[in-house]
Design a protein around this motif. Structure first.
Motif, short mmCIF file in Angstrom:
data_model
loop_
_atom_site.label_atom_id
_atom_site.label_comp_id
_atom_site.label_asym_id
_atom_site.label_seq_id
_atom_site.Cartn_x
_atom_site.Cartn_y
_atom_site.Cartn_z
N LEU A 1 -8.66 4.37 1.80
CA LEU A 1 -8.18 3.00 1.57
C LEU A 1 -9.20 1.93 1.92
O LEU A 1 -9.45 1.03 1.11
CB LEU A 1 -6.85 2.77 2.29
CG LEU A 1 -6.18 1.42 2.06
CD1 LEU A 1 -5.88 1.22 0.58
CD2 LEU A 1 -4.89 1.34 2.87
N CYS B 1 0.81 -1.22 0.00
CA CYS B 1 0.00 0.00 0.00
C CYS B 1 0.84 1.27 0.00
O CYS B 1 0.29 2.36 -0.15
CB CYS B 1 -0.91 0.02 1.23
SG CYS B 1 -2.04 -1.39 1.36
N CYS C 1 -2.33 -4.58 -2.33
CA CYS C 1 -2.59 -3.72 -1.17
C CYS C 1 -3.92 -4.12 -0.54
O CYS C 1 -4.00 -4.34 0.68
CB CYS C 1 -2.61 -2.26 -1.60
SG CYS C 1 -3.22 -1.11 -0.35
N ALA D 1 -5.59 9.70 0.99
CA ALA D 1 -5.46 8.35 0.43
C ALA D 1 -5.67 7.31 1.53
O ALA D 1 -6.36 6.31 1.33
CB ALA D 1 -4.10 8.17 -0.23
N TYR E 1 0.37 3.72 -2.92
CA TYR E 1 -0.95 4.35 -2.85
C TYR E 1 -0.99 5.41 -1.76
O TYR E 1 -1.54 6.49 -1.95
CB TYR E 1 -2.03 3.30 -2.62
CG TYR E 1 -3.37 3.90 -2.32
CD1 TYR E 1 -4.13 4.46 -3.35
CD2 TYR E 1 -3.87 3.96 -1.03
CE1 TYR E 1 -5.36 5.06 -3.09
CE2 TYR E 1 -5.10 4.55 -0.76
CZ TYR E 1 -5.84 5.10 -1.79
OH TYR E 1 -7.04 5.69 -1.52
N LYS F 1 -11.95 1.92 -0.74
CA LYS F 1 -11.43 1.47 -2.03
C LYS F 1 -11.13 -0.02 -2.04
O LYS F 1 -11.15 -0.65 -3.09
CB LYS F 1 -10.21 2.28 -2.43
CG LYS F 1 -10.58 3.71 -2.77
CD LYS F 1 -9.46 4.44 -3.44
CE LYS F 1 -9.93 5.84 -3.75
NZ LYS F 1 -9.61 6.25 -5.08
N CYS F 2 -10.84 -0.57 -0.85
CA CYS F 2 -10.54 -2.00 -0.76
C CYS F 2 -11.77 -2.81 -0.33
O CYS F 2 -11.68 -4.03 -0.15
CB CYS F 2 -9.39 -2.24 0.22
SG CYS F 2 -7.79 -1.70 -0.43
N GLY G 1 -0.51 8.03 -4.51
CA GLY G 1 -1.90 8.08 -4.92
C GLY G 1 -2.21 7.07 -6.01
O GLY G 1 -1.50 6.09 -6.18
N GLY G 2 -3.27 7.34 -6.75
CA GLY G 2 -3.74 6.40 -7.75
C GLY G 2 -4.58 5.33 -7.08
O GLY G 2 -4.83 5.39 -5.88
N PRO G 3 -5.01 4.35 -7.84
CA PRO G 3 -5.80 3.28 -7.22
C PRO G 3 -4.89 2.36 -6.40
O PRO G 3 -3.75 2.12 -6.79
CB PRO G 3 -6.41 2.55 -8.41
CG PRO G 3 -5.50 2.84 -9.55
CD PRO G 3 -4.91 4.20 -9.28
N PRO G 4 -5.40 1.84 -5.29
CA PRO G 4 -4.58 0.88 -4.54
C PRO G 4 -4.45 -0.41 -5.35
O PRO G 4 -5.43 -0.87 -5.94
CB PRO G 4 -5.36 0.64 -3.25
CG PRO G 4 -6.75 1.07 -3.54
CD PRO G 4 -6.68 2.09 -4.64
#
Length: 116
Positions: free
Chosen positions: A94, A38, A52, A90, A41, A97-98, A45-48
């Motif tokens: 997390l 991770c 991750c 971020a 990320y 996003k996960c 940044g950006g997508p994990p």
């Protein structure tokens, strides 16, 4: 970035150990290796990456007891002090996003000894 901000990230990740898998013993080595994917990320940044999110999900299930979750929290706090450039936005996104649910608010004031 202020240490308080890093503590927020640590506490965010610590909260991810809320759901447990029986028999798992949390160690700092496990925590660090789980969140290592991770770092990009959390700092750039950006997508994990999938690795991750796999680590985040693993931590979410790894701690079987309150002491295990408290250990994970302490390990994450320590690891965050060694991660320059931590992006709190971020880190805050997390879990979502996960696809990991965290049952309580993360705060830099959280004391790992109170993590349930």
């Amino acid at each position: 970035m202020a240490l308080g901000g890093k503590a927020t990230v640590v506490l965010l990740l610590c909260a991810m150990v809320a759901n447990a898998v029986e028999g798992e013993v949390v160690t700092c080595q496990m925590v660090v290796s789980s969140i290592k994917p991770c770092v990009g990320y959390l700092t750039i940044g950006g997508p994990p990456p999938p690795s991750c999110c796999n680590g985040v999900s693993y931590l979410n299930k790894a701690a079987a007891t309150t002491p295990d979750r408290q250990t994970a929290c302490k390990c994450l706090k320590q690891a965050a002090t060694m991660l320059p450039g931590l992006n709190l936005d971020a880190a805050g996104s997390l879990p979502v996003k996960c696809g990991v649910y965290i049952p309580y608010e993360i705060s830099p004031d959280t004391d790992c000894a109170t993590v349930q």
